[in-house]
Design a protein around this motif. Structure first.
Motif, mmCIF file in Angstrom:
data_model
loop_
_atom_site.group_PDB
_atom_site.id
_atom_site.type_symbol
_atom_site.label_atom_id
_atom_site.label_comp_id
_atom_site.label_asym_id
_atom_site.label_seq_id
_atom_site.Cartn_x
_atom_site.Cartn_y
_atom_site.Cartn_z
ATOM 1 N N ALA A 1 0.814 -1.213 0.000
ATOM 2 C CA ALA A 1 0.000 0.000 0.000
ATOM 3 C C ALA A 1 0.849 1.266 0.000
ATOM 4 C CB ALA A 1 -0.940 0.010 1.199
ATOM 5 N N LEU A 2 2.028 1.221 0.623
ATOM 6 C CA LEU A 2 2.903 2.400 0.695
ATOM 7 C C LEU A 2 4.178 2.200 -0.120
ATOM 8 C CD1 LEU A 2 2.503 3.365 4.469
ATOM 9 C CD2 LEU A 2 1.529 4.550 2.490
ATOM 10 N N ASP A 3 4.159 1.302 -1.081
ATOM 11 C CA ASP A 3 5.325 1.136 -1.953
ATOM 12 C C ASP A 3 5.684 2.465 -2.613
ATOM 13 O OD1 ASP A 3 5.566 -1.516 -1.396
ATOM 14 O OD2 ASP A 3 4.875 -2.253 -3.347
ATOM 15 N N GLY A 4 6.982 2.791 -2.603
ATOM 16 C CA GLY A 4 7.437 4.019 -3.232
ATOM 17 C C GLY A 4 7.294 5.253 -2.375
ATOM 18 N N LYS A 5 6.709 5.136 -1.184
ATOM 19 C CA LYS A 5 6.512 6.280 -0.300
ATOM 20 C C LYS A 5 7.622 6.343 0.750
ATOM 21 C CE LYS A 5 2.436 7.289 -2.088
ATOM 22 N NZ LYS A 5 2.209 8.509 -2.888
ATOM 23 N N VAL A 6 7.957 7.574 1.126
ATOM 24 C CA VAL A 6 8.895 7.797 2.222
ATOM 25 C C VAL A 6 8.114 8.405 3.380
ATOM 26 C CG1 VAL A 6 10.995 8.940 2.996
ATOM 27 C CG2 VAL A 6 10.796 8.170 0.618
ATOM 28 N N VAL A 7 8.153 7.744 4.522
ATOM 29 C CA VAL A 7 7.418 8.182 5.707
ATOM 30 C C VAL A 7 8.412 8.604 6.779
ATOM 31 C CG1 VAL A 7 5.884 7.447 7.568
ATOM 32 C CG2 VAL A 7 5.435 6.704 5.221
ATOM 33 N N LEU A 8 8.195 9.782 7.354
ATOM 34 C CA LEU A 8 8.993 10.269 8.482
ATOM 35 C C LEU A 8 8.155 10.133 9.748
ATOM 36 C CD1 LEU A 8 11.334 11.775 9.899
ATOM 37 C CD2 LEU A 8 10.241 13.917 9.180
ATOM 38 N N VAL A 9 8.670 9.403 10.730
ATOM 39 C CA VAL A 9 7.995 9.227 12.014
ATOM 40 C C VAL A 9 8.774 9.988 13.067
ATOM 41 C CG1 VAL A 9 7.241 7.586 13.769
ATOM 42 C CG2 VAL A 9 7.114 6.966 11.340
ATOM 43 N N ALA A 10 8.180 11.044 13.599
ATOM 44 C CA ALA A 10 8.820 11.800 14.679
ATOM 45 C C ALA A 10 8.672 11.017 15.976
ATOM 46 C CB ALA A 10 8.179 13.180 14.803
ATOM 47 N N GLY A 11 9.761 10.860 16.705
ATOM 48 C CA GLY A 11 9.688 10.144 17.980
ATOM 49 C C GLY A 11 9.435 8.667 17.799
ATOM 50 N N VAL B 1 3.132 5.189 19.776
ATOM 51 C CA VAL B 1 2.536 5.467 18.473
ATOM 52 C C VAL B 1 3.610 5.434 17.392
ATOM 53 C CG1 VAL B 1 1.277 7.138 17.062
ATOM 54 C CG2 VAL B 1 0.634 6.800 19.449
ATOM 55 N N GLY B 2 4.756 6.017 17.688
ATOM 56 C CA GLY B 2 5.856 5.986 16.725
ATOM 57 C C GLY B 2 6.271 4.568 16.390
ATOM 58 N N HIS B 3 6.334 3.725 17.406
ATOM 59 C CA HIS B 3 6.688 2.318 17.207
ATOM 60 C C HIS B 3 5.686 1.636 16.279
ATOM 61 C CE1 HIS B 3 6.459 -1.987 18.472
ATOM 62 N NE2 HIS B 3 7.781 -1.895 18.407
ATOM 63 N N ALA B 4 4.393 1.824 16.550
ATOM 64 C CA ALA B 4 3.363 1.216 15.710
ATOM 65 C C ALA B 4 3.396 1.787 14.298
ATOM 66 C CB ALA B 4 1.987 1.430 16.338
ATOM 67 N N ALA B 5 3.662 3.088 14.176
ATOM 68 C CA ALA B 5 3.724 3.708 12.848
ATOM 69 C C ALA B 5 4.879 3.148 12.028
ATOM 70 C CB ALA B 5 3.850 5.226 12.983
ATOM 71 N N ILE B 6 6.029 2.941 12.666
ATOM 72 C CA ILE B 6 7.164 2.337 11.966
ATOM 73 C C ILE B 6 6.788 0.946 11.477
ATOM 74 C CG2 ILE B 6 9.490 1.380 12.264
ATOM 75 C CD1 ILE B 6 10.028 3.686 14.249
ATOM 76 N N GLN B 7 6.221 0.144 12.368
ATOM 77 C CA GLN B 7 5.891 -1.235 12.012
ATOM 78 C C GLN B 7 4.847 -1.299 10.895
ATOM 79 O OE1 GLN B 7 4.786 -2.764 15.917
ATOM 80 N NE2 GLN B 7 6.699 -3.931 16.015
ATOM 81 N N ILE C 1 4.383 12.575 7.093
ATOM 82 C CA ILE C 1 5.017 12.746 8.397
ATOM 83 C C ILE C 1 4.016 12.386 9.475
ATOM 84 C CG2 ILE C 1 6.104 14.359 10.006
ATOM 85 C CD1 ILE C 1 7.018 16.005 7.580
ATOM 86 N N VAL C 2 4.433 11.532 10.400
ATOM 87 C CA VAL C 2 3.640 11.195 11.576
ATOM 88 C C VAL C 2 4.236 11.996 12.728
ATOM 89 C CG1 VAL C 2 2.844 9.339 13.083
ATOM 90 C CG2 VAL C 2 3.197 8.900 10.639
ATOM 91 N N GLU C 3 3.502 13.016 13.183
ATOM 92 C CA GLU C 3 4.090 14.048 14.037
ATOM 93 C C GLU C 3 3.536 14.030 15.464
ATOM 94 O OE1 GLU C 3 6.410 15.987 15.383
ATOM 95 O OE2 GLU C 3 6.699 16.628 13.301
ATOM 96 N N VAL C 4 4.458 13.951 16.431
ATOM 97 C CA VAL C 4 4.109 13.943 17.843
ATOM 98 C C VAL C 4 4.343 15.296 18.503
ATOM 99 C CG1 VAL C 4 6.419 13.179 18.574
ATOM 100 C CG2 VAL C 4 4.430 12.657 20.002
ATOM 101 N N ALA C 5 5.177 16.154 17.901
ATOM 102 C CA ALA C 5 5.571 17.424 18.521
ATOM 103 C C ALA C 5 5.536 18.543 17.497
ATOM 104 C CB ALA C 5 6.966 17.296 19.132
#
Length: 343
Positions: free
Chosen positions: A153-163, A168-174, A227-231
């Motif tokens: 589903a996210l092939d070719g995408k670059v995702v930045l996970v803050a924190g 939540v960051g852990h789950a977002a990475i996985q 970007i998955v942003e916590v701050a």
């Protein structure tokens, strides 16, 4: 049964262990024997309220939104579950006096109860809820991205996970890795970097030791897609420096401050999308879509917990729920779990 309750807002000392009767489920409800309860920041924030001693919407409240256990009884009209089914829970305490998972038996609307895949233990089940559903929502709001997650589903995408060392960051990475993204994450030190790497991040950047924006642009010259942003207050400038044209920033927390200052001209020149994410008001359709995808990821072995998987577990007994809340409130790294029922 044993239950933890609080009768007014305040510090962890307001939490009290009591004995109470076991309630039968009503129409559309499921009673779950709670095996493991989890504590999230939202749980202590709800307990603390705006000020100590603040009145509550109910005479007493059972805390904790997330947990896992075994279906114990079904109310009239409930379909899709059987007594003995292993399940995980989301939004258990939301707008309910006695739904929270810090008790031996919880009665919940069936729509807040989800089957736990056979290959997952109760620790995994209790660690889902707030973190995993929030992460799923954050990864599915992009204009150019998918509305559901699955391998590819996210092939070719670059995702930045803050924190990336947070829950939540852990789950977002996985989830992002399971869906095929290249994942970059930012952390504040080497210990957290090790956890984010264990979670599966492709690139881990210590923002205290390097120019994070330059390093992210080196990895993703055209910018990051999501970007998955916590701050957001702390990271607004960094996010703007690395987001690509028509990229999306999903904000799920207010770490570092409640107010964000944005350069309007620079943002609209890139058609940047900001999406704010709060699990309580996202709607049950989004929660159920997330739960289906999360269970598919679990079945694929993509959402393990524990230090080896990048999310250390910290265990407490039910009688020590106040200490569990205090640990989360004080910023412990990892997942705080409460062992509620034996066996």
């Amino acid at each position: 049964m044993k239950a933890i309750v609080y009768r007014a807002s305040g510090d962890p000392s307001v939490l009290e262990l009591i004995d109470r009767g076991i309630r039968d489920p009503g129409p559309g409800e499921v009673r779950v024997r709670i095996m493991v309860s989890a504590v999230n920041p939202t749980d202590w924030k709800s307990r603390r309220g705006a000020k100590p001693g603040e009145s509550l919407p109910f005479a007493e409240v059972v805390p904790n939104q997330d947990g896992a256990g075994v279906v114990d009884a079904l109310g009239p009209g409930v379909e899709g579950f059987h007594v003995g089914d292993r399940v995980w829970l989301a939004l258990a305490a939301y707008q309910r006096a006695d739904g929270g998972t810090a008790q031996e038996f919880a009665v919940l609307p069936a729509e807040r109860v989800f089957p736990l895949p056979e290959n997952a233990g109760f620790d995994v089940g209790a660690s889902l809820g707030v973190p995993a559903v929030t992460a799923h929502r954050a990864l599915t709001i992009a204009e150019d991205g998918p509305r559901r997650l699955h391998p590819g589903a996210l092939d070719g995408k670059v995702v930045l996970v803050a924190g990336g060392a947070g829950a939540v960051g852990h789950a977002a990475i996985q989830l992002a890795k399971w869906a095929g993204a290249v994942v970059i994450t930012t952390v504040s030190g080497p210990a957290k970097a090790a956890l984010a790497t264990a979670a599966g991040a492709d690139h881990v950047i210590n923002y205290r030791e390097t120019d994070a924006a330059a390093e992210i642009r080196r990895i993703a010259p055209d910018g990051v897609d999501q970007i998955v942003e916590v701050a957001p207050a702390q990271n607004a400038e960094l996010d703007l420096a690395v987001i690509r044209n028509r990229g999306s920033i999903a904000v799920y927390a207010n770490n570092g401050g409640d107010l964000v200052s944005l350069d309007v001209r620079r943002h609209f020149s890139l058609n940047v999308r900001y999406q704010f994410v709060l699990l309580y008001t996202v709607g049950m359709a989004a929660v159920h879509a997330a739960a289906e995808d999360i269970n598919a990821a679990i079945a694929d072995g993509a959402l393990p917990v524990g230090e080896a998987a990048g999310l250390p577990l910290h265990r407490f007994d039910l009688v020590d729920t106040a200490a569990a809340h205090a640990a989360v409130e004080e910023g412990i790294v990892g997942k705080v779990l409460i062992d509620v029922s034996a066996g």
